[in-house]
Design a protein around this motif. Structure first.
Motif, short mmCIF file in Angstrom:
data_model
loop_
_atom_site.label_atom_id
_atom_site.label_comp_id
_atom_site.label_asym_id
_atom_site.label_seq_id
_atom_site.Cartn_x
_atom_site.Cartn_y
_atom_site.Cartn_z
N LEU A 158 8.09 7.17 9.57
CA LEU A 158 8.97 5.88 9.40
C LEU A 158 9.11 5.00 10.54
CD1 LEU A 158 11.45 7.21 7.00
CD2 LEU A 158 9.67 5.83 6.65
N LYS A 159 8.15 5.23 11.57
CA LYS A 159 8.24 4.17 12.76
C LYS A 159 7.16 3.29 12.59
CE LYS A 159 10.65 6.63 16.46
NZ LYS A 159 10.91 7.11 17.58
N VAL A 160 7.29 2.01 12.97
CA VAL A 160 6.21 0.99 13.10
C VAL A 160 6.36 0.09 14.19
CG1 VAL A 160 5.35 -1.03 11.65
CG2 VAL A 160 6.35 1.05 10.37
N TYR A 200 0.43 -1.80 6.95
CA TYR A 200 -0.86 -1.13 7.69
C TYR A 200 -0.43 0.15 8.34
CZ TYR A 200 -4.24 -1.52 11.30
OH TYR A 200 -5.33 -1.18 12.15
N GLN A 201 0.69 0.03 8.93
CA GLN A 201 1.23 1.43 9.64
C GLN A 201 1.76 2.39 8.69
OE1 GLN A 201 2.68 0.60 13.69
NE2 GLN A 201 2.27 -1.54 13.56
N LEU A 202 2.42 2.10 7.83
CA LEU A 202 3.14 3.02 6.72
C LEU A 202 2.09 3.91 5.91
CD1 LEU A 202 6.48 1.26 5.87
CD2 LEU A 202 6.18 3.18 7.29
N ALA A 203 0.83 3.07 5.63
CA ALA A 203 -0.28 3.50 4.80
C ALA A 203 -0.57 4.96 5.01
CB ALA A 203 -1.31 2.47 4.80
N PRO A 204 -0.82 5.19 6.41
CA PRO A 204 -1.33 6.76 6.50
C PRO A 204 -0.13 7.83 6.53
CG PRO A 204 -1.64 5.17 8.46
CD PRO A 204 -1.07 4.35 7.45
N GLU A 404 -7.10 -3.30 3.85
CA GLU A 404 -8.05 -2.09 4.11
C GLU A 404 -7.39 -0.68 4.08
OE1 GLU A 404 -10.82 -2.97 7.39
OE2 GLU A 404 -11.42 -4.70 6.47
N ALA A 405 -6.36 -0.74 5.00
CA ALA A 405 -5.50 0.46 5.25
C ALA A 405 -5.11 0.83 3.79
CB ALA A 405 -4.29 0.10 5.90
N SER A 406 -4.65 -0.10 2.93
CA SER A 406 -4.18 0.28 1.61
C SER A 406 -5.06 1.14 0.81
CB SER A 406 -3.68 -0.89 0.84
OG SER A 406 -2.65 -1.54 1.37
N ALA A 407 -6.57 0.48 0.91
CA ALA A 407 -7.53 1.17 0.14
C ALA A 407 -7.84 2.45 0.59
CB ALA A 407 -8.56 0.32 0.15
N GLU A 408 -7.97 2.59 1.89
CA GLU A 408 -8.43 3.79 2.50
C GLU A 408 -7.38 4.91 2.33
OE1 GLU A 408 -8.66 3.22 7.06
OE2 GLU A 408 -8.98 5.56 7.25
#
Ligand SMILES: Nc1ncnc2c1ncn2[C@@H]1O[C@H](COP(=O)(O)OP(=O)(O)OP(=O)(O)O)[C@@H](O)[C@H]1O
Length: 446
Positions: A158-160, A200-204, A404-408
């Motif tokens: 939860l840090k971005v 982008y950063q929460l996706a993974p 891209e991050a969402s798809a990955e």
């Protein structure tokens, strides 16, 4: 107090009287940052007597003077300066607070200090018991565009990292410290870039994402793969908020049964997954096109408010973005704002929106927010965990990067129905290259 010493400035061939206290702060390291920094160091220390007086930071003390007969005199005592250090854009220095002073006294004097030190800005970087650290920038550190770095694989939950503070430090959003965020800004001011950075950063991360996008879904649809639910009509929004209330109630019961106050006190293996809900163009939720929508709007407004009120403890986080919010949208908006402690205000078109975004938490930041130029998208004023306001600039995270991050990481999106019924912490499906844990399977079979 300190004896004056003669200190040679070899570069200029000058000889200047400098106090030993000032000498103490200089080092060969200081020289390596060039004559600009040395000039600043000289200016700060040599002028500190009258600058601190002029900025109202000195205090008057009574002192017994023996010279020419014993008598009581008033003397101006300047705050002590310590730890003069170079920064990429200027320098930072610590000031010892006099008895009765607080960092707020320095906050009020920052503009005066900037003029006295001939720098672009002076800001409070941090403070502690009895001291405050000031950071002075010779040029605006937000003047340059920084492309977002690849998302770190060793993320912290939860840090971005959003961008850079004007103090030169990283601008980080930590949802566990500040659970909800309001992002305001005129068109082309940089709101979507903030949302890109969040996605982008929460996706993974093991976090569920959901979206409410009443602009017909044009803003959030690119990230739909990583989102467990995306609502694009008023009815869908109400449904999604209803679901969130259900999740909230389940989590409340779970915490009550376990005798804890929030999900973070639950053991790791039973702790439910945090949910971050992005609301884009919040005004659309409150705008009424005909009277038949009145009840639905009132319901949406109440649900959003309840989620904001209770979400913190139960891992439900809101990111509410919009071009404009004003009290004319109804009392629900003002109530919602009061539940959202994280604020980001980009360039806005009207003072009312800036006031809504910052006025209650940092009224002295309004003029800085109103002065954000159109040619600096991504620049904003933010109030976060420490309650202070900062000028910031986001790193440039493009829609493509977030998409891209969402798809990955689409496989990390938990199934919404399972999330609502509290059956899952993570989606059962796993990526192809990690589909079966063969070692574990073997162990279980033998
Ligand atoms: N931190 C930044 N540095 C440099 N350029 C930026 C930054 N943030 C945004 N921009 C640029 O500014 C433009 C507008 O950004 P963005 O789409 O995020 O604004 P917006 O407020 O969401 O606009 P709209 O409301 O019209 O969708 C884009 O071209 C983007 O590349």
């Amino acid at each position: 107090m300190f004896p004056e010493i003669l200190w040679a400035v070899p570069a200029a061939g000058l000889t200047l009287p400098v106090s030993a206290a000032a000498w103490h702060h200089w080092s060969p390291h200081t020289w390596s940052y060039g004559p600009g920094l040395v000039g600043s160091a000289l200016r700060v220390h040599l002028t500190w007597d009258h600058v601190s007086q002029g900025c109202g930071l000195s205090v008057t003390r009574r002192k017994t003077q023996v010279k020419g007969g014993v008598r009581r005199v008033s003397v101006e005592k300047k705050p002590k300066l310590r730890r003069f250090r170079p920064t990429p854009f200027g320098f930072r220095v610590r000031a010892r607070l006099h008895d009765g002073q607080t960092p707020d006294d320095y906050q009020e004097a920052l503009t005066r200090l900037a003029h006295a030190w001939r720098v672009d800005s002076v800001r409070i970087r941090t403070s502690g018991p009895g001291w405050v650290e000031l950071v002075a920038s010779r040029r605006d550190p937000l003047g340059t565009v920084t492309n977002a770095a690849p998302a770190p694989r060793d993320w912290e939950l939860l840090k971005v990292r959003m961008g850079t503070l004007e103090t030169g430090d990283a601008w980080v959003i930590d949802f566990r410290a500040v659970p909800h965020w309001l992002i305001m800004g005129a068109t082309q001011s940089g709101k979507s870039t903030d949302i890109n950075a969040l996605v982008y950063q929460l996706a993974p991360q093991p976090v569920a994402l959901a979206g409410l996008d009443l602009k017909g879904g044009v803003e959030l649809t690119p990230y739909a793969k990583r989102m467990s639910k995306l609502a694009t009509t008023r009815a869908e929004c109400t449904g999604l908020l209803d679901d969130l209330m259900g999740i909230l109630n389940d989590r409340m019961n779970q915490c009550r049964e376990a005798g804890v106050r929030n999900i973070w006190q639950l053991p790791d293996d039973v702790r439910p997954m945090p949910v971050v809900v992005v609301v884009d163009e919040v005004a659309e939720l409150y705008l009424m096109t005909d009277k038949s929508e009145k009840d639905e709007i009132a319901r949406t407004s109440t649900l959003l408010l309840r989620n904001a009120q209770l979400g913190r403890a139960f891992g439900l986080h809101l990111v509410v973005a919009g071009q404009r919010v004003g009290s004319d949208l109804g009392p629900g908006v003002t109530a919602l704002r009061s539940q959202i402690t994280g604020r980001i205000c980009h360039r806005v078109n009207d003072g009312e929106t800036a006031k809504m975004a910052l006025g209650d938490l940092a009224p002295d930041s309004l003029s800085a927010a109103m002065r954000i130029p159109a040619e600096m998208p991504g620049v904003a004023v933010t109030v976060g965990a420490d309650g202070r306001w900062y000028r910031v600039r986001s790193d440039l995270t493009t829609e493509e990067m977030a998409e891209e991050a969402s798809a990955e990481f689409a496989y990390l999106a938990p199934d919404w129905d399972a999330l609502v019924s509290g059956r899952t912490k993570e989606k059962e499906t796993v990526p192809a290259d990690n589909a079966v844990d063969w070692d574990r399977l073997e162990e279980e079979l033998t």
